[in-house]
Scaffold this motif. Structure first.
Motif, short mmCIF file in Angstrom:
data_model
loop_
_atom_site.label_atom_id
_atom_site.label_comp_id
_atom_site.label_asym_id
_atom_site.label_seq_id
_atom_site.Cartn_x
_atom_site.Cartn_y
_atom_site.Cartn_z
N ALA A 92 33.57 40.86 54.98
CA ALA A 92 32.94 41.81 54.06
C ALA A 92 32.88 41.20 52.67
N ARG A 93 31.78 41.48 51.99
CA ARG A 93 31.67 41.18 50.56
C ARG A 93 31.91 42.49 49.83
N VAL A 116 39.65 36.79 46.16
CA VAL A 116 38.92 37.16 44.95
C VAL A 116 38.16 35.94 44.45
N ILE A 117 36.85 36.07 44.33
CA ILE A 117 35.98 34.98 43.91
C ILE A 117 35.74 35.02 42.41
N GLN A 144 41.77 48.34 46.32
CA GLN A 144 41.53 47.33 45.30
C GLN A 144 40.91 48.02 44.09
N PHE A 145 41.35 47.59 42.89
CA PHE A 145 40.86 48.18 41.64
C PHE A 145 40.57 47.06 40.65
N ASN A 146 39.34 47.01 40.14
CA ASN A 146 38.95 46.00 39.16
C ASN A 146 39.55 46.39 37.81
N ILE A 147 40.53 45.63 37.34
CA ILE A 147 41.19 45.95 36.07
C ILE A 147 40.56 45.23 34.90
N ALA A 154 34.89 39.97 45.70
CA ALA A 154 35.91 39.48 46.63
C ALA A 154 35.31 39.44 48.03
N PHE A 155 35.89 38.61 48.88
CA PHE A 155 35.51 38.55 50.28
C PHE A 155 36.72 38.90 51.12
#
Length: 202
Positions: A92-93, A116-117, A144-147, A154-155
């Motif tokens: 998954a992307r 995490v890319i 997951q939370f983008n801080i 992410a993949f």
């Protein structure tokens, strides 16, 4: 009679040995997915389109994150990519807007490895009771939370061609038929009106 007794004794000893091994090492009690009986098996029998079963395009394209969570999951499983049939994997992307969230969920049939890319993510995993410590499990709650203040990508690699997805909030408050609000109120130790509100919202 003696052969029957010997057979029963052998079965009992094997069961005892398995039970003791499982008690010593709980992971040995779970059996892995069976090995495939062939190298691969595409989902269609048309040889003219078989090459397309092994090509999936577009994971390099950013996805729209303008939604209530600020995230977008592009799952590649056997339904979209027939070449994965019998291989026991999915991918998954996941795109995150700034402060975007992939809400708490579980994959009932897969362990997930997240890479995490771009950007910075806060990732949480919760085990079952009693300690509820963060781990990286199969079938247990994670998020997951983008801080960061920029987009993040992410993949996810999953060890099942059909990992499944159960989003905790949707399953709890948006089930059909709905869970009785009195049950939810007692479980969460909140007023029934709060449960009614959450059920209507989700």
């Amino acid at each position: 009679m003696k052969k029957l007794f010997t057979c029963l004794l052998t079965v009992a000893l094997l069961a005892l040995a398995f039970s003791l091994a499982s008690a010593h090492d709980p992971s040995s009690a779970a059996t892995p997915d069976p090995s495939p009986l062939q190298d691969f098996r595409v989902a269609v029998n048309n040889p003219n389109s078989a090459v397309d079963d092994f090509i999936f395009m577009g994971l390099d394209v950013p996805r729209n994150t303008h939604n209530q969570f600020g995230s977008n999951v592009t799952l590649v499983n056997v339904d979209m990519f027939p070449g994965l049939n019998t291989l026991g994997i999915a991918l998954a992307r996941v795109d995150y807007a700034p402060y975007g969230l992939n809400p708490p969920h579980i994959h009932p049939r897969a362990t997930e490895l997240l890479t995490v890319i771009e950007g910075t993510l806060l990732v949480g995993f919760v085990t079952s009771n009693p300690n509820n410590r963060r781990v990286f499990p199969m079938g247990l709650i994670h998020f997951q939370f983008n801080i960061g203040e920029t987009n993040s990508v992410a993949f996810s690699s999953l060890d099942s061609q059909n990992p499944g997805l159960i989003t905790i909030a949707n399953a709890t408050f948006g089930s059909n038929p709905p869970i009785n609000p009195y049950v939810l109120a007692k479980a969460f130790q909140l007023d029934k009106s709060v449960m009614n509100y959450l059920q209507q919202k989700i």
